[in-house]
Design a protein around this motif. Sequence first.
Motif, PDB file in Angstrom:
ATOM      1  N   SER A 270      -6.944  -4.602  11.823  1.00 33.95           N
ATOM      2  CA  SER A 270      -5.586  -4.616  11.777  1.00 33.95           C
ATOM      3  C   SER A 270      -5.057  -4.388  10.195  1.00 33.95           C
ATOM      4  CB  SER A 270      -4.685  -5.986  12.119  1.00 33.95           C
ATOM      5  OG  SER A 270      -5.369  -7.089  11.347  1.00 33.95           O
ATOM      6  N   ILE A 271      -6.215  -4.381   9.300  1.00 36.94           N
ATOM      7  CA  ILE A 271      -5.685  -4.276   7.884  1.00 36.94           C
ATOM      8  C   ILE A 271      -4.859  -3.328   7.343  1.00 36.94           C
ATOM      9  CG2 ILE A 271      -7.635  -2.900   7.258  1.00 36.94           C
ATOM     10  CD1 ILE A 271      -8.300  -4.722   4.979  1.00 36.94           C
ATOM     11  N   ASP A 272      -4.720  -2.151   8.228  1.00 31.76           N
ATOM     12  CA  ASP A 272      -3.923  -1.122   7.695  1.00 31.76           C
ATOM     13  C   ASP A 272      -2.308  -1.032   8.173  1.00 31.76           C
ATOM     14  OD1 ASP A 272      -5.773   0.203   5.929  1.00 31.76           O
ATOM     15  OD2 ASP A 272      -6.140   1.642   7.416  1.00 31.76           O
ATOM     16  N   ILE A 273      -1.981  -2.110   9.018  1.00 26.62           N
ATOM     17  CA  ILE A 273      -0.811  -2.290   9.576  1.00 26.62           C
ATOM     18  C   ILE A 273       0.251  -2.688   8.583  1.00 26.62           C
ATOM     19  CG2 ILE A 273       0.766  -3.649  11.270  1.00 26.62           C
ATOM     20  CD1 ILE A 273      -1.726  -4.407  12.922  1.00 26.62           C
ATOM     21  N   GLY A 274       1.018  -1.740   8.426  1.00 27.59           N
ATOM     22  CA  GLY A 274       2.367  -1.852   7.658  1.00 27.59           C
ATOM     23  C   GLY A 274       1.954  -1.405   6.043  1.00 27.59           C
ATOM     24  N   ARG A 275       0.728  -0.571   5.840  1.00 26.51           N
ATOM     25  CA  ARG A 275       0.561   0.125   4.883  1.00 26.51           C
ATOM     26  C   ARG A 275       0.948   1.269   4.454  1.00 26.51           C
ATOM     27  NH1 ARG A 275      -5.945  -1.497   3.101  1.00 26.51           N
ATOM     28  NH2 ARG A 275      -5.484  -3.771   2.666  1.00 26.51           N
ATOM     29  N   ALA A 276       1.251   1.760   3.354  1.00 30.70           N
ATOM     30  CA  ALA A 276       1.511   3.256   3.275  1.00 30.70           C
ATOM     31  C   ALA A 276       0.229   4.130   3.435  1.00 30.70           C
ATOM     32  CB  ALA A 276       1.907   3.349   1.749  1.00 30.70           C
ATOM     33  N   PRO A 277       0.538   5.390   3.979  1.00 30.46           N
ATOM     34  CA  PRO A 277      -0.575   6.139   4.111  1.00 30.46           C
ATOM     35  C   PRO A 277      -1.277   6.244   2.641  1.00 30.46           C
ATOM     36  CG  PRO A 277       1.708   6.991   4.727  1.00 30.46           C
ATOM     37  CD  PRO A 277       1.965   6.096   3.927  1.00 30.46           C
ATOM     38  N   SER A 278      -2.787   6.167   3.032  1.00 28.18           N
ATOM     39  CA  SER A 278      -3.603   6.503   1.960  1.00 28.18           C
ATOM     40  C   SER A 278      -4.524   7.496   2.242  1.00 28.18           C
ATOM     41  CB  SER A 278      -4.200   5.217   1.882  1.00 28.18           C
ATOM     42  OG  SER A 278      -5.131   4.832   2.821  1.00 28.18           O
ATOM     43  N   LEU A 279      -5.117   8.419   1.271  1.00 27.79           N
ATOM     44  CA  LEU A 279      -6.093   9.482   1.481  1.00 27.79           C
ATOM     45  C   LEU A 279      -7.700   8.991   1.326  1.00 27.79           C
ATOM     46  CD1 LEU A 279      -4.369  12.039  -0.955  1.00 27.79           C
ATOM     47  CD2 LEU A 279      -4.752  12.187   1.629  1.00 27.79           C
ATOM     48  N   PRO A 280      -8.308   9.192   2.266  1.00 26.15           N
ATOM     49  CA  PRO A 280      -9.652   9.069   2.157  1.00 26.15           C
ATOM     50  C   PRO A 280     -10.302   9.674   0.906  1.00 26.15           C
ATOM     51  CG  PRO A 280      -9.363  10.752   3.950  1.00 26.15           C
ATOM     52  CD  PRO A 280      -8.070  10.456   3.497  1.00 26.15           C
TER      53      PRO A 280
ATOM     54  N   TRP B 145       1.232  15.934   4.164  1.00 26.17           N
ATOM     55  CA  TRP B 145      -0.012  15.302   4.786  1.00 26.17           C
ATOM     56  C   TRP B 145       0.400  14.094   5.364  1.00 26.17           C
ATOM     57  CZ3 TRP B 145      -1.471  10.628   3.171  1.00 26.17           C
ATOM     58  CH2 TRP B 145      -1.259  10.368   1.695  1.00 26.17           C
ATOM     59  N   SER B 146      -0.523  13.579   6.467  1.00 30.26           N
ATOM     60  CA  SER B 146      -0.444  12.291   6.995  1.00 30.26           C
ATOM     61  C   SER B 146      -2.053  11.956   7.212  1.00 30.26           C
ATOM     62  CB  SER B 146       0.205  12.304   8.423  1.00 30.26           C
ATOM     63  OG  SER B 146      -0.456  13.011   9.370  1.00 30.26           O
TER      64      SER B 146
ATOM     65  N   PRO C  43      -5.345   8.399   7.477  1.00 34.90           N
ATOM     66  CA  PRO C  43      -5.454   7.137   8.281  1.00 34.90           C
ATOM     67  C   PRO C  43      -4.626   6.219   7.490  1.00 34.90           C
ATOM     68  CG  PRO C  43      -7.434   8.342   7.909  1.00 34.90           C
ATOM     69  CD  PRO C  43      -6.293   9.194   7.388  1.00 34.90           C
ATOM     70  N   GLY C  44      -4.345   5.075   8.241  1.00 35.24           N
ATOM     71  CA  GLY C  44      -3.341   4.160   7.702  1.00 35.24           C
ATOM     72  C   GLY C  44      -1.831   3.952   7.477  1.00 35.24           C
ATOM     73  N   GLY C  45      -1.567   5.485   7.536  1.00 34.29           N
ATOM     74  CA  GLY C  45      -0.064   5.774   7.600  1.00 34.29           C
ATOM     75  C   GLY C  45       0.863   5.921   8.881  1.00 34.29           C
ATOM     76  N   GLY C  46       2.205   5.986   8.409  1.00 33.94           N
ATOM     77  CA  GLY C  46       2.894   6.455   9.383  1.00 33.94           C
ATOM     78  C   GLY C  46       3.193   7.930   9.484  1.00 33.94           C
ATOM     79  N   GLY C  47       4.363   8.305   8.645  1.00 32.04           N
ATOM     80  CA  GLY C  47       4.971   9.650   8.638  1.00 32.04           C
ATOM     81  C   GLY C  47       4.031  10.286   7.258  1.00 32.04           C
ATOM     82  N   ALA C  48       4.423  11.618   7.431  1.00 28.53           N
ATOM     83  CA  ALA C  48       3.748  12.356   6.209  1.00 28.53           C
ATOM     84  C   ALA C  48       4.533  12.248   5.049  1.00 28.53           C
ATOM     85  CB  ALA C  48       3.950  13.986   6.690  1.00 28.53           C
ATOM     86  N   VAL C  49       3.895  12.338   3.912  1.00 32.14           N
ATOM     87  CA  VAL C  49       4.626  12.376   2.508  1.00 32.14           C
ATOM     88  C   VAL C  49       4.191  13.586   1.519  1.00 32.14           C
ATOM     89  CG1 VAL C  49       4.555   9.785   2.613  1.00 32.14           C
ATOM     90  CG2 VAL C  49       2.570  11.124   1.706  1.00 32.14           C
ATOM     91  N   ASP C  50       4.835  13.800   0.624  1.00 32.32           N
ATOM     92  CA  ASP C  50       4.651  15.048  -0.357  1.00 32.32           C
ATOM     93  C   ASP C  50       3.224  14.752  -0.788  1.00 32.32           C
ATOM     94  OD1 ASP C  50       6.842  15.841   0.580  1.00 32.32           O
ATOM     95  OD2 ASP C  50       7.966  15.153  -1.476  1.00 32.32           O
ATOM     96  N   VAL C  51       2.421  15.977  -1.047  1.00 35.09           N
ATOM     97  CA  VAL C  51       1.202  15.707  -1.617  1.00 35.09           C
ATOM     98  C   VAL C  51       1.176  15.797  -3.066  1.00 35.09           C
ATOM     99  CG1 VAL C  51       1.176  18.581  -1.962  1.00 35.09           C
ATOM    100  CG2 VAL C  51      -1.184  17.061  -1.807  1.00 35.09           C
ATOM    101  N   PRO C  52       0.322  14.793  -3.648  1.00 40.54           N
ATOM    102  CA  PRO C  52       0.565  14.589  -5.220  1.00 40.54           C
ATOM    103  C   PRO C  52       0.124  15.742  -5.832  1.00 40.54           C
ATOM    104  CG  PRO C  52      -1.437  13.501  -4.253  1.00 40.54           C
ATOM    105  CD  PRO C  52      -0.556  14.165  -3.131  1.00 40.54           C
ATOM    106  N   ARG C  53       0.780  16.046  -7.180  1.00 39.02           N
ATOM    107  CA  ARG C  53       0.567  17.278  -7.867  1.00 39.02           C
ATOM    108  C   ARG C  53      -0.588  16.923  -8.860  1.00 39.02           C
ATOM    109  NH1 ARG C  53       2.728  22.305  -7.025  1.00 39.02           N
ATOM    110  NH2 ARG C  53       4.572  22.140  -6.081  1.00 39.02           N
TER     111      ARG C  53
END
Length: 471
Positions: free
Chosen positions: A403-413, A458-459, A461-471
């Motif tokens: 349950s650790i990723d519930i409510g977390r913002a998307p994160s990249l592996p 991208w979207s 693990p641990g996330g909801g929707g897609a967000v802009d890729v970091p530059r």
Amino acid sequence: MLRLYDTRNRQVGPVLPEGARSMRMYTCGPTVYRHAHVGNFRTYVLSDLIRRVSERQRIRVIACRNITDVGHLVDAADIDPEGEDKVLAQARAEGRTGLEIARFYEAAFLSDAATLNIRPPEHSPRATETIDLMIEMIAKLLEKGHAYTAPDGSVFFDAASFPTYGEISGNRLDRLRPGHRLEGADPRKRFHADWALWKPADREMTWDSPWGRGFPGWHVECSAMSLRFLGEHIDLHTGGIDLRFPHHEDERAQSDSAAGHEVVRHWVHGEHLLFDGRKMAKSTGNIVLLSDVVDAALDPLAVRLALLEHRYRQQMNLTWDTLRAADKTLRRWRSRVAGWSESPSRAMPAERVSAIEAAFDDDLDTPLALRLLRELERDDAIAPGSRFEAFLHLDQILGLDLSIDIGRAPSLPPGAAELLRQRERAREARDWAASDRLRDELAGLGVKVADTSEGQTWSAPGGGGAVDVPR
């Protein structure tokens, strides 16, 4: 009801009698002179799994896991008082006192155990703080005729006084050969298979006793502590397979002789863990610590999941590829649980959950339990909210923090951010082949990429929707 393989009886059977509501379990704890490696923790994950399965069945578990901080010689079979204690040997090597070494590595062990979600026992006695219990027990064994003294102050257990010796390991007394000693058989012993209960010495970490100053034998520690903290009727005793002989044979002989009856009802042992096909050993250079797993950018609970992929009494070969695969599965499950959490809650699929729980009850058939869990994960005919409730329910046994990723913002592996940057540059250069190849690599990491008029998103693990890729 939980059924386990009893090493002494050579069969699978119920751990508790019908209607029992509590279980007393003893686990041989660590000798705290070095960091415990992942192979050592297989035994402790086994005990934790037994506890979790039992507690899900509303069984009250009273567990005891000792800390050996004195008495374990470098050569565990050595009864020579000049033999060096493992804690003291390490203390000399590090330029610290024996007590400093013991407390440092005890704290490290407890920290790693907590990281692996191993629930703490109700009792965790230290050998150095229970010497009085060991002296009392040795005195009782002498009084009952199961032990004898030597002129130098040693006290030995009389193995011949315990006729059922060898029932755990199969090593019967009449088949045991004398150990190899340069000076021949130990003249202090009546029989070569006798072992030391008290060893004379006058150095650091020794105590006064009725037989002179010295320290207890390693085997008597567990007997004294288990009887004191769990009583004379112990439901389950766990440990690594290497402890069957002589440690558990000697412990059983001592405890039963002192109590006058069979103390432990069931003996359960976890098999060896190999790493890259070899036994973990300092001499082979393949010791893997939990900190090494973290340094490799893997979740430490990937170790726990990897251990669950094999049944506890089967020898297991762990590899870095195995750990990486477990880490990937762990991240995916957490991502799925986080995604399912946004759907309306539904009742668990009762038959599916019951089948998984039955696999745990059947001699901890964890490979089957995990296979059924993967089938549940993939079954889109079952509502997301239903799978969510099932995974959280079963995680009380698995102990994987699903349950650790519930409510977390998307994160990249690990490694995904660089691949995203490479793909963005490839698209800017109109290198579509490279762009597609990098998309496939990202998909292998669980990262889905979408191209929009404003750039790639991208979207993960641990996330909801897609967000802009970091530059």
